[in-house]
Design a protein around this motif. Structure first.
Motif, mmCIF file in Angstrom:
data_model
loop_
_atom_site.group_PDB
_atom_site.id
_atom_site.type_symbol
_atom_site.label_atom_id
_atom_site.label_comp_id
_atom_site.label_asym_id
_atom_site.label_seq_id
_atom_site.Cartn_x
_atom_site.Cartn_y
_atom_site.Cartn_z
ATOM 1 N N ASP A 33 14.404 6.024 -10.577
ATOM 2 C CA ASP A 33 14.300 5.891 -12.028
ATOM 3 C C ASP A 33 14.486 7.269 -12.649
ATOM 4 O O ASP A 33 13.713 8.188 -12.359
ATOM 5 C CB ASP A 33 12.915 5.334 -12.381
ATOM 6 N N GLU A 36 11.602 9.473 -13.919
ATOM 7 C CA GLU A 36 10.705 10.163 -13.007
ATOM 8 C C GLU A 36 11.208 11.559 -12.649
ATOM 9 O O GLU A 36 10.512 12.315 -11.967
ATOM 10 C CB GLU A 36 10.525 9.326 -11.734
ATOM 11 N N CYS A 171 11.260 -6.963 -1.575
ATOM 12 C CA CYS A 171 11.161 -5.582 -1.110
ATOM 13 C C CYS A 171 9.806 -5.267 -0.497
ATOM 14 O O CYS A 171 9.652 -4.248 0.190
ATOM 15 C CB CYS A 171 11.444 -4.616 -2.261
ATOM 16 N N ASN A 176 5.382 0.884 3.567
ATOM 17 C CA ASN A 176 5.124 1.902 2.540
ATOM 18 C C ASN A 176 3.975 2.828 2.934
ATOM 19 O O ASN A 176 3.237 3.327 2.084
ATOM 20 C CB ASN A 176 4.845 1.251 1.179
ATOM 21 N N ARG A 182 7.668 4.939 0.996
ATOM 22 C CA ARG A 182 7.439 4.537 -0.391
ATOM 23 C C ARG A 182 8.685 4.782 -1.236
ATOM 24 O O ARG A 182 8.999 3.992 -2.133
ATOM 25 C CB ARG A 182 6.221 5.277 -0.962
ATOM 26 N N ASN A 183 9.406 5.874 -0.972
ATOM 27 C CA ASN A 183 10.682 6.099 -1.661
ATOM 28 C C ASN A 183 11.644 4.948 -1.405
ATOM 29 O O ASN A 183 12.340 4.477 -2.316
ATOM 30 C CB ASN A 183 11.332 7.397 -1.153
ATOM 31 N N ARG A 185 10.980 1.767 -0.380
ATOM 32 C CA ARG A 185 10.583 0.490 -0.998
ATOM 33 C C ARG A 185 10.806 0.532 -2.509
ATOM 34 O O ARG A 185 11.287 -0.431 -3.102
ATOM 35 C CB ARG A 185 9.127 0.154 -0.699
ATOM 36 N N ARG A 186 10.461 1.651 -3.128
ATOM 37 C CA ARG A 186 10.667 1.795 -4.570
ATOM 38 C C ARG A 186 12.158 1.684 -4.912
ATOM 39 O O ARG A 186 12.535 1.036 -5.888
ATOM 40 C CB ARG A 186 10.120 3.137 -5.037
ATOM 41 N N GLU A 189 13.170 -1.918 -4.848
ATOM 42 C CA GLU A 189 12.671 -2.636 -6.032
ATOM 43 C C GLU A 189 13.504 -2.332 -7.275
ATOM 44 O O GLU A 189 13.808 -3.235 -8.067
ATOM 45 C CB GLU A 189 11.213 -2.258 -6.273
ATOM 46 N N LEU A 190 13.873 -1.076 -7.448
ATOM 47 C CA LEU A 190 14.639 -0.686 -8.641
ATOM 48 C C LEU A 190 16.010 -1.344 -8.649
ATOM 49 O O LEU A 190 16.456 -1.868 -9.678
ATOM 50 C CB LEU A 190 14.773 0.837 -8.687
ATOM 51 N N ARG A 232 8.173 14.404 -5.370
ATOM 52 C CA ARG A 232 8.732 14.103 -6.683
ATOM 53 C C ARG A 232 8.441 15.276 -7.617
ATOM 54 O O ARG A 232 7.288 15.573 -7.919
ATOM 55 C CB ARG A 232 8.149 12.808 -7.257
#
Length: 253
Positions: A33, A36, A171, A176, A182-183, A185-186, A189-190, A232
């Motif tokens: 995203d 972020e 997803c 995660n 986690r990157n 899976r995110r 999802e996006l 991040r």
């Protein structure tokens, strides 16, 4: 779309010395995203990476200084702005950066074809994948195993829900437990939220300057020793003049 865990073509010359076990597609290359990382440049909803055909790469320009070099093809670190008229979110604009080459012997990437394969965790198509190394003992850590890399690869073959990625991809099947996972899976999802309704849509596109925050993210993701830390760090927001989207590009699994 694909996620075979194999290192990006633009990163092959970055590894020094080249160590195959460290040649991995960075988790930071999964969809992100823009908000972020400092904000969008063109009103885009996503930043993605992918593998471009030689014809598309020629239209995108020479390698950018930020993001590696592919000895077989140019345009590493160059971007296009796209829109998918057939998606559920058909008004979404998305920036895609070239990080790999889709060679002319690959389906859809023949000479003269404007084509890009988008890198999305969970969306590898094992039946057609020729380079999937996810979970391989020959790699230090790919964060996903072979099965996990393809949990949504055949999403259009499902029978439940509407014919789109939103209804057909789960997803949550991706792990995660770590920052890298986690990157991934995110990212899954996006991309899923974009709502593709066919696996090889025709996208409106135009070459653009990559957003600064995107360049910063990718440039930190992979270095001479391999994949960098999965952290991040928001980039500096910038706004650029958005072009009219023109042309057709075929995007296939």
């Amino acid at each position: 779309h694909f996620w075979d865990c194999k290192g990006a073509g633009c990163d092959a010359t970055t590894l020094s010395p080249f160590v195959r076990s460290r040649y991995i597609y960075a988790s930071q290359y999964a969809p992100v995203d823009p908000n972020e990382f400092g904000g969008p440049a063109y009103g885009e909803h996503l930043w993605l990476t992918g593998a471009a055909s030689d014809t598309l790469a020629s239209a995108m320009g020479s390698d950018a200084a930020c993001c590696g070099k592919d000895e077989a093809s140019g345009a590493c670190g160059r971007c296009i702005l796209v829109r998918n008229p057939s998606a559920v979110k058909k008004d979404w604009k998305v920036v895609i950066m070239k990080k790999s080459r889709c060679p002319p012997e690959s389906k859809g990437c023949e000479h003269g074809q404007f084509h890009i394969d988008i890198a999305v965790p969970g969306y590898d198509l094992l039946a057609e994948s020729t380079a999937n190394v996810c979970g391989s003992r020959l790699r230090e850590n790919t964060y996903l195993n072979r099965h996990q890399s393809a949990v949504c690869g055949n999403w259009w073959e499902g029978s439940s829900g509407k014919m789109n990625t939103i209804s057909r991809c789960n997803c949550a099947l991706l792990p995660n437990a770590t920052a890298n996972q986690r990157n991934l899976r995110r990212g899954c999802e996006l991309f899923t939220a974009w709502g593709w309704t066919i696996g090889n849509p025709k996208l409106e596109f135009h070459p653009v300057t990559c957003p600064r925050g995107f360049q910063d993210l990718v440039s930190r993701a992979f270095g001479s020793s391999g994949v960098g830390l999965a952290e991040r760090r928001p980039g500096r927001a910038s706004t650029m003049q958005g072009p009219h989207l023109i042309g057709i590009i075929l995007v296939a699994c």
